[in-house]
Design an enzyme around this catalytic site. Structure first.
Site, short mmCIF file in Angstrom:
data_model
loop_
_atom_site.label_atom_id
_atom_site.label_comp_id
_atom_site.label_asym_id
_atom_site.label_seq_id
_atom_site.Cartn_x
_atom_site.Cartn_y
_atom_site.Cartn_z
N LYS A 55 0.84 -1.21 0.00
CA LYS A 55 0.00 0.00 0.00
C LYS A 55 0.87 1.25 0.00
CE LYS A 55 -4.11 -1.88 2.26
NZ LYS A 55 -4.95 -1.83 3.47
N SER A 71 -0.86 0.73 6.06
CA SER A 71 -1.17 -0.16 7.18
C SER A 71 -2.20 -1.19 6.72
CB SER A 71 -1.71 0.65 8.36
OG SER A 71 -1.87 -0.17 9.50
N ASP A 72 -2.11 -2.37 7.29
CA ASP A 72 -3.12 -3.39 7.03
C ASP A 72 -3.18 -4.31 8.24
OD1 ASP A 72 -4.79 -4.24 4.50
OD2 ASP A 72 -4.26 -6.07 5.60
N GLN A 73 -4.32 -4.94 8.39
CA GLN A 73 -4.54 -5.78 9.57
C GLN A 73 -5.15 -7.11 9.17
OE1 GLN A 73 -7.74 -4.78 12.51
NE2 GLN A 73 -5.95 -4.35 13.78
N GLY A 111 0.13 -4.61 10.24
CA GLY A 111 1.33 -4.22 9.52
C GLY A 111 1.38 -2.71 9.38
#
Length: 198
Positions: A55, A71-73, A111
């Site tokens: 991203k 960011s990612d989850q 992340g």
């Protein structure tokens, strides 16, 4: 490092925007277009870290002089580490997720990637947060999902809202990690880039 003032949040998430707003910084939002499906990752950490990096990198490639935050989850049950829990998208799926996870412990791998390509600055990492659900009745699940409609939330809850009532306990060093953008760690790296906080 020279003063860098342009900050971009590479996200379309309203929750991440609300978290970023807490810092009082001027920033822009650019939604990255990436494939978020697993690419052979067998652990949530690997998937969340890759997605956060991609991203940020997609946006950084277009704006190399800007600080870009991705960011990612990914959520997963402690007893089922290879089974990722995604966004429910429908009321029926949300109720099924909560019923399946009633009394269970979920871990959230979040992340975070901070990139400034012009200077070569890039840090990508994982933060963790755990929640243990109470044993939930069908009536509680139905009331919660009907009230809050957490259809875009991995795990089918919003901890910043009524979702907090579903938990027996929470464990982690930064609650914003659970919300999808670990602000304590983000602030550490923004200060390294000479962004004044507070």
């Amino acid at each position: 490092m020279s003063n860098i003032s342009d900050i971009i949040l590479a996200s379309s998430s309203q929750t991440r925007k609300a978290l970023m707003d807490r810092l009082g910084l001027t920033y822009r939002i650019i939604s990255p277009d990436i494939d978020e499906s697993p690419q052979g990752e067998t652990h949530a950490d690997d998937l969340a870290q890759r997605l956060a990096f991609e991203k940020a990198r997609v946006v950084s490639a277009q704006y190399p002089n800007s600080i870009v935050i991705g960011s990612d989850q990914v959520a997963w049950r402690i007893d089922l580490p290879k089974q990722f829990i995604g966004k429910p998208l429908t009321i029926e799926n949300a109720m099924a997720q909560l019923k399946q996870n009633s009394g269970q412990t979920l871990c959230f791998s979040t992340g975070l990637s901070i990139q400034h390509l012009a200077s070569g600055f890039e840090h990508t990492l994982i933060e963790h947060y755990q929640v243990k659900f109470r044993v939930l009745t069908d009536a509680e699940i139905e009331r919660y999902v009907t009230t809050e409609q957490p259809l875009q939330c991995a795990g089918s809850f919003r901890c910043e809202g009524l979702g907090i009532s579903l938990f027996e306990s929470m464990q982690g060093s930064d609650q914003t990690t659970l919300m999808g953008l670990p602000l304590i760690t983000l602030c550490k790296y923004l200060r390294q880039l000479n962004i004044q906080l507070p």
